[in-house]
Enzyme design. Structure first.
Site, PDB file in Angstrom:
ATOM      1  N   GLY A  16     -10.273   0.872 -12.729  1.00 39.16           N
ATOM      2  CA  GLY A  16     -10.014   0.174 -10.584  1.00 39.16           C
ATOM      3  C   GLY A  16     -10.217   1.200  -9.750  1.00 39.16           C
ATOM      4  O   GLY A  16     -11.171   2.250  -9.495  1.00 39.16           O
ATOM      5  N   LYS A  19      -9.427   5.282  -9.874  1.00 36.48           N
ATOM      6  CA  LYS A  19     -10.442   5.595 -11.091  1.00 36.48           C
ATOM      7  C   LYS A  19     -11.874   6.108  -9.462  1.00 36.48           C
ATOM      8  O   LYS A  19     -12.513   7.007  -9.022  1.00 36.48           O
ATOM      9  CB  LYS A  19     -11.517   5.038 -12.073  1.00 36.48           C
ATOM     10  CG  LYS A  19     -11.985   5.182 -12.270  1.00 36.48           C
ATOM     11  CD  LYS A  19     -12.465   4.950 -13.229  1.00 36.48           C
ATOM     12  CE  LYS A  19     -13.974   5.415 -14.896  1.00 36.48           C
ATOM     13  NZ  LYS A  19     -14.424   4.316 -15.881  1.00 36.48           N
ATOM     14  N   TYR A 153       4.591  -9.657  -6.399  1.00 31.82           N
ATOM     15  CA  TYR A 153       4.790  -8.454  -6.574  1.00 31.82           C
ATOM     16  C   TYR A 153       4.330  -8.464  -4.434  1.00 31.82           C
ATOM     17  O   TYR A 153       4.325  -6.742  -4.481  1.00 31.82           O
ATOM     18  CB  TYR A 153       3.192  -9.016  -6.252  1.00 31.82           C
ATOM     19  CG  TYR A 153       1.235  -7.842  -5.839  1.00 31.82           C
ATOM     20  CD1 TYR A 153       1.784  -7.181  -7.348  1.00 31.82           C
ATOM     21  CD2 TYR A 153       1.028  -8.191  -5.355  1.00 31.82           C
ATOM     22  CE1 TYR A 153       1.002  -6.782  -6.767  1.00 31.82           C
ATOM     23  CE2 TYR A 153       0.183  -7.426  -5.016  1.00 31.82           C
ATOM     24  CZ  TYR A 153      -0.828  -6.435  -5.898  1.00 31.82           C
ATOM     25  OH  TYR A 153      -0.929  -5.748  -5.725  1.00 31.82           O
TER      26      TYR A 153
HETATM   27  N1  LIG Z   1      -7.687  -5.172  -6.607  1.00 36.68           N
HETATM   28  C1  LIG Z   1      -6.728  -5.749  -6.089  1.00 36.68           C
HETATM   29  O1  LIG Z   1      -6.902  -6.499  -5.272  1.00 36.68           O
HETATM   30  C2  LIG Z   1      -5.739  -5.272  -5.422  1.00 36.68           C
HETATM   31  C3  LIG Z   1      -5.152  -5.002  -3.891  1.00 36.68           C
HETATM   32  C4  LIG Z   1      -4.433  -4.913  -3.299  1.00 36.68           C
HETATM   33  C5  LIG Z   1      -3.712  -3.791  -4.027  1.00 36.68           C
HETATM   34  N2  LIG Z   1      -4.249  -3.548  -4.936  1.00 36.68           N
HETATM   35  C6  LIG Z   1      -3.223  -2.437  -5.377  1.00 36.68           C
HETATM   36  O2  LIG Z   1      -4.096  -1.512  -6.163  1.00 36.68           O
HETATM   37  C7  LIG Z   1      -2.846  -0.617  -7.559  1.00 36.68           C
HETATM   38  C8  LIG Z   1      -4.469   0.146  -8.213  1.00 36.68           C
HETATM   39  O3  LIG Z   1      -4.649  -1.713  -8.723  1.00 36.68           O
HETATM   40  P1  LIG Z   1      -6.392  -1.859  -9.528  1.00 36.68           P
HETATM   41  O4  LIG Z   1      -6.866  -3.049  -9.077  1.00 36.68           O
HETATM   42  O5  LIG Z   1      -6.936  -0.800  -9.681  1.00 36.68           O
HETATM   43  O6  LIG Z   1      -6.124  -2.233 -10.934  1.00 36.68           O
HETATM   44  P2  LIG Z   1      -6.382  -1.418 -12.531  1.00 36.68           P
HETATM   45  O7  LIG Z   1      -5.221  -2.718 -13.106  1.00 36.68           O
HETATM   46  O8  LIG Z   1      -7.682  -1.687 -12.508  1.00 36.68           O
HETATM   47  O9  LIG Z   1      -5.878  -0.390 -11.906  1.00 36.68           O
HETATM   48  C9  LIG Z   1      -4.490   0.022 -12.751  1.00 36.68           C
HETATM   49  C10 LIG Z   1      -3.825   1.061 -13.431  1.00 36.68           C
HETATM   50  O10 LIG Z   1      -2.765   1.665 -13.345  1.00 36.68           O
HETATM   51  C11 LIG Z   1      -2.015   2.256 -14.052  1.00 36.68           C
HETATM   52  N3  LIG Z   1      -0.669   1.782 -15.244  1.00 36.68           N
HETATM   53  C12 LIG Z   1      -0.416   0.547 -15.108  1.00 36.68           C
HETATM   54  N4  LIG Z   1       0.828   0.640 -15.302  1.00 36.68           N
HETATM   55  C13 LIG Z   1       1.604   1.888 -14.594  1.00 36.68           C
HETATM   56  C14 LIG Z   1       3.009   2.664 -15.543  1.00 36.68           C
HETATM   57  N5  LIG Z   1       3.648   2.181 -15.585  1.00 36.68           N
HETATM   58  N6  LIG Z   1       2.423   3.578 -15.225  1.00 36.68           N
HETATM   59  C15 LIG Z   1       1.051   4.597 -14.792  1.00 36.68           C
HETATM   60  N7  LIG Z   1       0.344   3.754 -14.502  1.00 36.68           N
HETATM   61  C16 LIG Z   1      -0.089   2.470 -14.998  1.00 36.68           C
HETATM   62  C17 LIG Z   1      -3.327   1.185 -15.702  1.00 36.68           C
HETATM   63  O11 LIG Z   1      -3.590   1.361 -17.103  1.00 36.68           O
HETATM   64  C18 LIG Z   1      -4.526   1.394 -14.133  1.00 36.68           C
HETATM   65  O12 LIG Z   1      -4.997   2.360 -14.787  1.00 36.68           O
HETATM   66  C19 LIG Z   1      -2.172  -1.475  -8.046  1.00 36.68           C
HETATM   67  O13 LIG Z   1      -1.361  -0.679  -7.409  1.00 36.68           O
HETATM   68  C20 LIG Z   1      -3.112  -2.220  -7.193  1.00 36.68           C
HETATM   69  O14 LIG Z   1      -1.057  -3.282  -6.791  1.00 36.68           O
HETATM   70  C21 LIG Z   1      -4.855  -3.993  -6.218  1.00 36.68           C
END
Ligand SMILES: NC(=O)c1ccc[n+]([C@@H]2O[C@H](COP(=O)([O-])OP(=O)(O)OC[C@H]3O[C@@H](n4cnc5c(N)ncnc54)[C@H](O)[C@@H]3O)[C@@H](O)[C@H]2O)c1
Length: 263
Positions: A16, A19, A153
């Site tokens: 996500g 990356k 959250y």
């Molecule tokens: N996608 C959205 O709409 C969105 C919006 C606002 C904020 N966020 C935040 O952005 C961040 C990234 O989210 P994303 O959407 O890319 O999600 P994603 O699930 O694609 O990626 C999250 C990554 O975090 C890793 N991870 C999870 N728990 C972990 C732990 N305990 N220790 C180490 N690694 C861990 C996972 O393996 C994964 O690689 C998060 O903090 C999420 O809350 C996401």
């Protein structure tokens, strides 16, 4: 601060947005430690990056941000491998509102991010051999605007916003030239978003998917590339300290809209 020649540690860097941030950092000349608890995705991401940008640009470190030992080891290894640390990105996060999940959301998002911030403050501190630098914490629009679907959250992300703003004005940050910022995106098209928009009932409380989908349509969904460009801008602009970067895409609008506040 130009990222060229700098060293970064990115938690949740295997997927996500993490990356995407890793990719944009390396493409602009940094070296990155991908710290993630998902070994398979982490190793694959690092192999892909080193193939594309040249060997030795990225390393993988298995790290669960809820583990003090794992996290300390990730910082130690990054410094040993690359000679220092300049940028820390506390991005790892999860969602979950069920009885089984909500406590993990606090542990990973809030406690994991504060743990990473404390380690970042130590490693970047000039009194401990650091050179100052940048800490970017990942919160969410849900940490600023209340919504009826994800109270735990939202609370974990509000805690990240507040902790980051406090650290940003701390004596250690000011003395060592450490800039702390917090990213607050609305929806971004990542595996986490795809899970929740496809009806993962753990993600939302009382999940009425019709209402959830209407909410998503109203807010709009950004791409990882858009949020990564906003991330790079905040890292490279030295005037941004204690910044809360709010990003959202308006319905029907292809552009990322940014609202910016400084402490
Ligand atoms: N996608 C959205 O709409 C969105 C919006 C606002 C904020 N966020 C935040 O952005 C961040 C990234 O989210 P994303 O959407 O890319 O999600 P994603 O699930 O694609 O990626 C999250 C990554 O975090 C890793 N991870 C999870 N728990 C972990 C732990 N305990 N220790 C180490 N690694 C861990 C996972 O393996 C994964 O690689 C998060 O903090 C999420 O809350 C996401």
């Amino acid at each position: 601060m130009k990222v060229e020649g700098k060293v970064a540690l990115v938690t949740g860097g295997a997927s996500g947005m993490g990356k995407g941030f890793t990719e944009v950092l390396i493409a602009n000349g940094a070296k990155v430690c991908v710290a993630d608890f998902n070994s398979q995705c982490g190793e694959e991401a690092v192999a892909e990056l080193n193939k594309k940008h040249g060997a030795g640009k990225a390393i993988f470190c298995k790290c669960d941000v809820t583990s003090k030992t794992d996290f300390e080891e990730a910082f130690k290894r990054t410094k040993e491998e690359f000679g220092g640390i300049d940028i820390v990105v506390n991005n790892a996060g999860i969602g979950g509102e069920s009885d089984d999940k909500w406590e993990s959301v606090i542990d990973v998002n809030m406690k994991g991010t504060i743990r990473g911030t404390r380690l970042g403050m130590y490693y970047l501190n000039k009194d401990n051999g650091g050179n100052g630098g940048i800490i970017v914490n990942m919160a969410s629009a849900a940490g600023i605007n209340p919504n009826p679907f994800s109270p735990t959250y939202g609370c974990s992300k509000a805690g990240i916003v507040h902790a980051t703003r406090c650290y940003a004005i701390s004596e250690a940050a000011v003395k060592s030239g450490i800039r702390l910022m917090v990213l607050c995106p609305a929806f971004v098209d990542t595996p986490m978003f795809q899970n929740l928009s496809s009806g993962d009932s753990d993600q939302f409380i009382g999940a009425d998917m019709v209402k959830v989908k209407a909410f998503i349509d109203h807010i709009g969904v950004m791409t990882v590339e858009e949020i990564s460009a906003a991330f790079l801008e905040m890292v490279e602009d030295d005037s941004k300290t204690g910044l809360i970067l709010r990003c959202a895409k308006k319905t029907g609008n292809q552009y990322c809209t940014l609202a910016v506040e400084n402490v």
